[in-house]
Design an enzyme around this catalytic site. Structure first.
Site, PDB file in Angstrom:
ATOM      1  N   ASP A   1      21.576 -10.837 110.459  1.00 18.69           N
ATOM      2  CA  ASP A   1      21.517  -9.066 110.815  1.00 18.69           C
ATOM      3  C   ASP A   1      22.183  -9.425 111.734  1.00 18.69           C
ATOM      4  OD1 ASP A   1      21.716  -6.714 111.980  1.00 18.69           O
ATOM      5  OD2 ASP A   1      19.206  -6.116 112.314  1.00 18.69           O
TER       6      ASP A   1
ATOM      7  N   LYS B   1      30.904  -6.466 118.146  1.00 20.20           N
ATOM      8  CA  LYS B   1      31.002  -6.561 116.803  1.00 20.20           C
ATOM      9  C   LYS B   1      31.649  -5.275 116.820  1.00 20.20           C
ATOM     10  CE  LYS B   1      27.757  -4.855 113.441  1.00 20.20           C
ATOM     11  NZ  LYS B   1      26.549  -4.713 112.847  1.00 20.20           N
TER      12      LYS B   1
ATOM     13  N   GLU C   1      24.307  -2.794 105.676  1.00 20.25           N
ATOM     14  CA  GLU C   1      22.473  -2.519 106.421  1.00 20.25           C
ATOM     15  C   GLU C   1      21.912  -1.712 105.981  1.00 20.25           C
ATOM     16  OE1 GLU C   1      23.874  -1.885 110.264  1.00 20.25           O
ATOM     17  OE2 GLU C   1      24.966  -4.255 110.605  1.00 20.25           O
TER      18      GLU C   1
ATOM     19  N   ASP D   1      19.339   4.877 111.393  1.00 18.54           N
ATOM     20  CA  ASP D   1      19.565   3.343 112.044  1.00 18.54           C
ATOM     21  C   ASP D   1      19.916   3.501 113.651  1.00 18.54           C
ATOM     22  OD1 ASP D   1      19.895   1.114 113.299  1.00 18.54           O
ATOM     23  OD2 ASP D   1      21.026   0.416 111.211  1.00 18.54           O
TER      24      ASP D   1
END
Ligand code: AMP
Length: 590
Positions: free
Chosen positions: A9, A70, A147, A169
């Site tokens: 992850d 990211k 994800e 999330d």
């Protein structure tokens, strides 16, 4: 055996690595830590730092540290670290290389292949950049999965029935919500929405701002201009946030924070969960708006969703769970550590590719909700036994949660704490598993705060303590077998058994006081109806000096009726007379 494939992850704030071994998905720890902060830095000697050390230097030396890379993946840009330029792929590769090394050290062999997760909204360019980062790190990216798909796999790796799930999330810097369909073991993301700049960091910022204005008001000092002080406040704010996920108040203390006009500035400030929830309310509203957009994108409405999975560390914030329960009408899943859930799913996907047999991810959870009762509103009426859940069912064990309660009357020097197991909003419909009296409270006005803490361990031992917040006066009991007590019977039959025991001390109760409390705790062999009536009378009496003569007379009449019914053991009459008094109180409360 096939070559090992790890699951990664690669997150904006944190990253994790996991692997399937002997059928079990295991997140790999390094130095005792499962989470690697997604920070990369160069130290004074141009040595690379990844994770916690880089995160530690970020506030002091931002020019030598990179975070949240990211967000730049897939962009044709460079970032500068200690005057050297790096592509986003290179910085991500440094994080991946570190995770690869962690896995290799744990497994004792070289690792060359990985499954890496990416957000569902990632474009081709962003996915390509992630693949390149893997290559730079020496990892062949055998599959990239979304994800939310990974999170769904962590919960349902062998699911054959079809199911519509919502994956909510909320991490440190990003929020994503996805509607996922599972059909014959195939997981598909139907729609996704979110905000690339919303997460726990924003929550921290709210607390930091609160601390800065407190310091400015109190000492006339601008602590934000002192980078060391700001670094400490940032840490303190995040720790306060963690504390508020478990307890209703935190004390934020930083001694010798900085010097101002030759004197040391000490920070000491209490923050309540209520204040904090007000600070973050707009953010939570935004996540719920995004949830509705995602539902719309999948042509679904809230009632189509059968399961909610919580992912990301920020979902430990209790108000998020509460808002989702209000919205969807059922408890979301969070049994699998929300920080590690996506990495777990990535490892499961890697295992599936490798044709490994994979067991369901098993975590110890409480199958029941535990809570207490308090005066509150139930079905629009004041009710003395409103159920207040504290430890929710399906939460991972061990678990510790505190809630604040306030005394109801001026001069109230004792409070009876009753602990129930069950889900019903009316505490009396749940199973009472223990009670005790905390006495000797301060003689103060109503509103004296008591903190009730429930701590449930893996063996089903429930520790309950009540503490007067201001004085620290505390009382506690231990309830053994809180988990197994009713496992063999249904809730209904247990309730019947309890009902049939009215008037006796329940022999199945294994409430055991700790040594200190032993002599003081007593179980009251009184029917719950009588108790409810007595509480109602006590409440009515507290109104006597606040109401007009006519209302007072009505109340006295009702109380007399109730007392007569109690003396005559007339349950039906008591219910009617209580109703009468309840109506008067309800009218007075308006
Ligand atoms: P993630 O990116 O999923 O690892 O989530 C990281 C975010 O979760 C950070 O903002 C953390 O401060 C936040 N977080 C972690 N634990 C908790 C907690 N117990 N309560 C509230 N937020 C938390």
């Amino acid at each position: 055996m096939n070559e090992i494939i790890i699951g990664i992850d690669l997150g904006t704030t944190n990253s994790e690595v996991a692997v399937v071994e002997n059928g079990k998905a295991t997140v790999i720890a390094s130095g005792g830590q499962f989470i690697l902060p997604s920070f990369v830095g160069l130290d004074d000697n141009n040595q690379i730092m990844v994770g916690e050390p880089a995160r530690n230097q970020y506030l002091l030396y931002p020019e030598r540290t990179i975070k949240s890379i990211k967000r730049l993946m897939g962009q044709d840009t460079v970032v500068t670290m200690a005057e050297q330029n790096f592509t986003p792929q290179e910085i991500s590769a440094i994080i991946l290389k570190q995770l690869k090394a962690v896995a290799e050290q744990y497994l004792g062999q070289t690792v060359n292949k990985a499954v890496i997760t990416v957000p569902a909204y990632f474009s081709d360019a962003q996915r390509q950049a992630t693949r390149e980062a893997g290559e730079i790190a020496g990892l062949e990216v055998v599959r990239m999965i979304n994800e939310p798909t990974a999170a769904a796999l962590a919960y349902h790796n062998e699911q054959t029935e079809s199911k519509k799930m919502l994956v909510y999330d909320l991490g440190g810097g990003t929020f994503d919500v996805s509607v996922v369909n599972i059909e014959e073991g195939v997981v598909e993301v139907l729609s996704s929405h979110g905000d690339n700049h919303l997460g726990g960091d924003d929550f921290d910022q709210q607390i930091i701002q609160h601390l800065l204005s407190h310091l400015s008001d109190q000492y006339g000092v601008d602590a934000a201009s002192n980078s060391k002080a700001l670094a400490r406040l940032t840490r303190a704010a995040e720790n306060a946030k963690f504390g508020l996920s478990e307890q209703p108040y935190v004390l934020i203390e930083e001694e010798f924070l900085l010097e101002h006009q030759g004197a040391a500035v000490h920070l000491s400030l209490e923050l309540s969960r209520m204040e904090y929830e007000a600070m973050i309310e707009d953010y939570i509203n935004a996540t719920l708006d995004a949830t509705h957009i995602a539902l719309k994108g999948a042509n679904l409405v809230s009632s189509d969703i059968e399961e909610i999975v919580l992912v990301g560390g920020s979902t430990r914030t209790p108000v998020i769970r509460e808002r989702l329960v209000n919205e969807f009408g059922f408890e979301p899943h969070s049994e699998i550590n929300p920080d590690l859930c996506v990495a777990t799913g990535a490892a499961i996907q890697a295992g599936i590719i490798n044709h490994q047999q994979i067991d369901q991810v098993l975590v110890d959870v409480t199958p029941y909700t535990y809570g207490t009762s308090a005066i509150g509103h139930l079905n629009g009426e004041m009710y003395p036994f409103m159920y207040v859940p504290i430890i929710h069912k399906n939460t991972a064990l061990p678990n510790r949660k505190s809630e604040a309660f306030a005394t109801h009357f001026d001069g109230q020097e004792k409070v009876e704490v009753v602990i129930y197991q069950g889900e019903d909003p009316d505490a009396l419909n749940n199973i009472k598993i223990g009670d005790f009296l905390i006495e000797g409270l301060q003689d103060v006005e109503a509103g004296n705060v008591l903190l009730l803490t429930l701590e449930l361990d893996l063996n089903g031992i429930l520790q309950v303590s009540a503490e007067e917040k201001e004085t620290g006066l505390a009382k506690s009991i231990t309830i053994k077998n809180a988990l197994s007590q009713f496992e063999s019977s249904t809730l209904e039959s247990a309730q019947q058994r309890i009902t049939s025991l009215f008037g006796q001390i329940d022999p199945t109760l294994e409430a055991e006081q700790d040594a200190k409390a032993q002599t003081e705790v007593e179980l009251e062999p009184v029917s719950d109806h009588v108790k409810a009536a007595k509480a109602l009378i006590e409440k009515a009496e507290s109104y006597f000096d606040k109401v007009g003569a006519e209302d007072k007379e009505d109340m006295i009449d009702a109380i007399e009726n109730m007392t007569q019914c109690m003396d005559a053991d007339d349950e039906q009459g008591l219910a009617e007379a209580s109703e009468q008094l309840n109506d008067i109180l309800y009218y007075l409360d308006q």
